[in-house]
Write an enzyme that holds these catalytic residues in place. Structure first.
Site, PDB file in Angstrom:
ATOM      1  N   LYS A  52      28.128  12.355   8.631  1.00  0.00           N
ATOM      2  CA  LYS A  52      26.877  12.259   9.400  1.00  0.00           C
ATOM      3  C   LYS A  52      26.865  10.938  10.178  1.00  0.00           C
ATOM      4  O   LYS A  52      26.499  10.896  11.349  1.00  0.00           O
ATOM      5  CB  LYS A  52      25.662  12.330   8.466  1.00  0.00           C
ATOM      6  CG  LYS A  52      25.386  13.755   7.982  1.00  0.00           C
ATOM      7  CD  LYS A  52      24.391  13.836   6.835  1.00  0.00           C
ATOM      8  CE  LYS A  52      24.350  15.274   6.308  1.00  0.00           C
ATOM      9  NZ  LYS A  52      23.618  15.485   5.085  1.00  0.00           N
ATOM     10  N   GLN A  96      19.797  13.060   0.925  1.00  0.00           N
ATOM     11  CA  GLN A  96      20.923  13.948   0.608  1.00  0.00           C
ATOM     12  C   GLN A  96      20.700  14.621  -0.744  1.00  0.00           C
ATOM     13  O   GLN A  96      20.344  13.977  -1.725  1.00  0.00           O
ATOM     14  CB  GLN A  96      22.227  13.128   0.605  1.00  0.00           C
ATOM     15  CG  GLN A  96      23.497  13.940   0.429  1.00  0.00           C
ATOM     16  CD  GLN A  96      23.774  14.899   1.591  1.00  0.00           C
ATOM     17  OE1 GLN A  96      23.419  14.630   2.726  1.00  0.00           O
ATOM     18  NE2 GLN A  96      24.400  16.013   1.293  1.00  0.00           N
ATOM     19  N   ASP A 119      15.843  17.560   8.344  1.00  0.00           N
ATOM     20  CA  ASP A 119      16.528  18.566   7.513  1.00  0.00           C
ATOM     21  C   ASP A 119      15.769  19.899   7.507  1.00  0.00           C
ATOM     22  O   ASP A 119      16.313  20.925   7.125  1.00  0.00           O
ATOM     23  CB  ASP A 119      16.562  18.064   6.058  1.00  0.00           C
ATOM     24  CG  ASP A 119      17.974  17.811   5.568  1.00  0.00           C
ATOM     25  OD1 ASP A 119      18.919  18.353   6.165  1.00  0.00           O
ATOM     26  OD2 ASP A 119      18.116  17.093   4.563  1.00  0.00           O
TER      27      ASP A 119
END
Ligand code: GUN
Length: 292
Positions: A52, A96, A119
């Site tokens: 990322k 995450q 997200d």
């Protein structure tokens, strides 16, 4: 021979489009900013987060990863989220997953400002997608939709069978593809561990999306000729011929399914690269609307 739907190639095109958008934003004084919170030492999570960071660098997005030890208190994660929610230079926040067992994932995802939830996991964004008023689309499912559209396999009017009902892939891809919208408008069936005979459904599918987490779930006898297959699985299997001692395979028995398929996504190089690209797209979008 089936056409290969390579996320790797589609990703390059989308990144070119995003680079232009980032330049335009910078000219207006806005640099997209992403903050990533990574707790613990799960090796796969570390690889994802590193990738990322690299994508942000390629595109000119400012990224910072905050790494916390596996035994960090939940309070620390909530404090960081609060800080980023209030920081105008931060446009996107990503925690995450998976989180260590002592943390309440739902509580943490609820704490993220839905306007910075790149997200697409906050219940507000999940609900908005469900009622047909989506804001941020979750990255892996959004990437799958792009792979279908950009490979000339528009799901509109097709029967899509999804195998797997996770919150990250199965459920959101169902919601995305059944929207009354261009690039969606599909008839969707979901199979899961409670399905009596998965093959009964997959044999009727025009498009199969496999997201079970098990190698070889979809075999050659389970699909019809001319099917389009998207393989979301990333499974490590032992392989002594490889330097690392393992190789990555998907959830589909590729060698059996590929000869019958019209098009199929490979693993690796299929869905994987798209997830990060869609995260970049969401981050740019989050930054853009601060000046719209
Ligand atoms: N873990 C596996 N996939 C994802 C994802 O798309 N987002 C986050 N935050 N964690 C993940």
């Amino acid at each position: 021979m089936a056409e290969l739907i390579r996320g790797k190639d589609i990703k390059k095109k989308i990144e070119e489009e995003l680079k232009v958008e980032v330049e335009e934003l910078k000219a207006k004084g806005v640099t997209p900013g992403l903050r990533v919170i990574l707790v613990g030492d799960d090796p796969a999570s570390h690889v994802y987060v590193r990738n990322k960071g690299k994508a942000c660098e390629r595109l000119g997005i400012v990224e910072d990863t905050i790494e916390l030890p596996a035994d960090a208190p939940e309070e620390k994660v909530l404090e960081l989220i609060e800080e980023f929610n209030n920081d105008p230079a931060v446009h996107g926040i990503l925690v995450q997953l998976p989180l260590p067992k002592h943390m309440n994932e739902t509580k943490i995802l609820y704490a993220i400002d839905p306007m910075k939830d790149v997200d697409g996991f906050h219940p507000v964004n999940v609900g908005r997608l469900m009622i047909g008023d989506p804001d941020f689309l979750p990255c892996t499912p959004a990437g799958i939709q792009q792979m279908l559209i950009r490979s000339g396999n528009d799901p509109a009017g097709k029967h899509v069978v999804i195998v797997g009902r996770s919150n990250i892939v199965g459920k959101p891809i169902m919601n995305i593809l059944m929207q009354k919208k261009e690039g969606a408008n599909a008839t969707v069936t979901i199979c899961h561990t409670g399905t009596d005979d998965v093959a009964k459904y997959t044999k009727k599918a025009d498009i199969i999306i496999a997201a079970t987490g098990w190698p070889g779930t979809i075999t050659g006898d389970m699909v019809k000729e001319g099917v389009v297959v998207i393989d979301v699985g990333v499974n490590r299997i032992d392989d002594d011929t490889r330097e690392k001692g393992y190789r990555l395979v998907g959830d589909v028995a590729f060698d059996e399914v590929e000869p019958k398929a019209k098009a199929i996504s490979p693993v690796p190089g299929g869905v994987g690269p798209m997830t990060i690209t869609m995260l970049m797209k969401n981050t740019v979008r989050a930054a853009k609307r601060t000046i719209e």
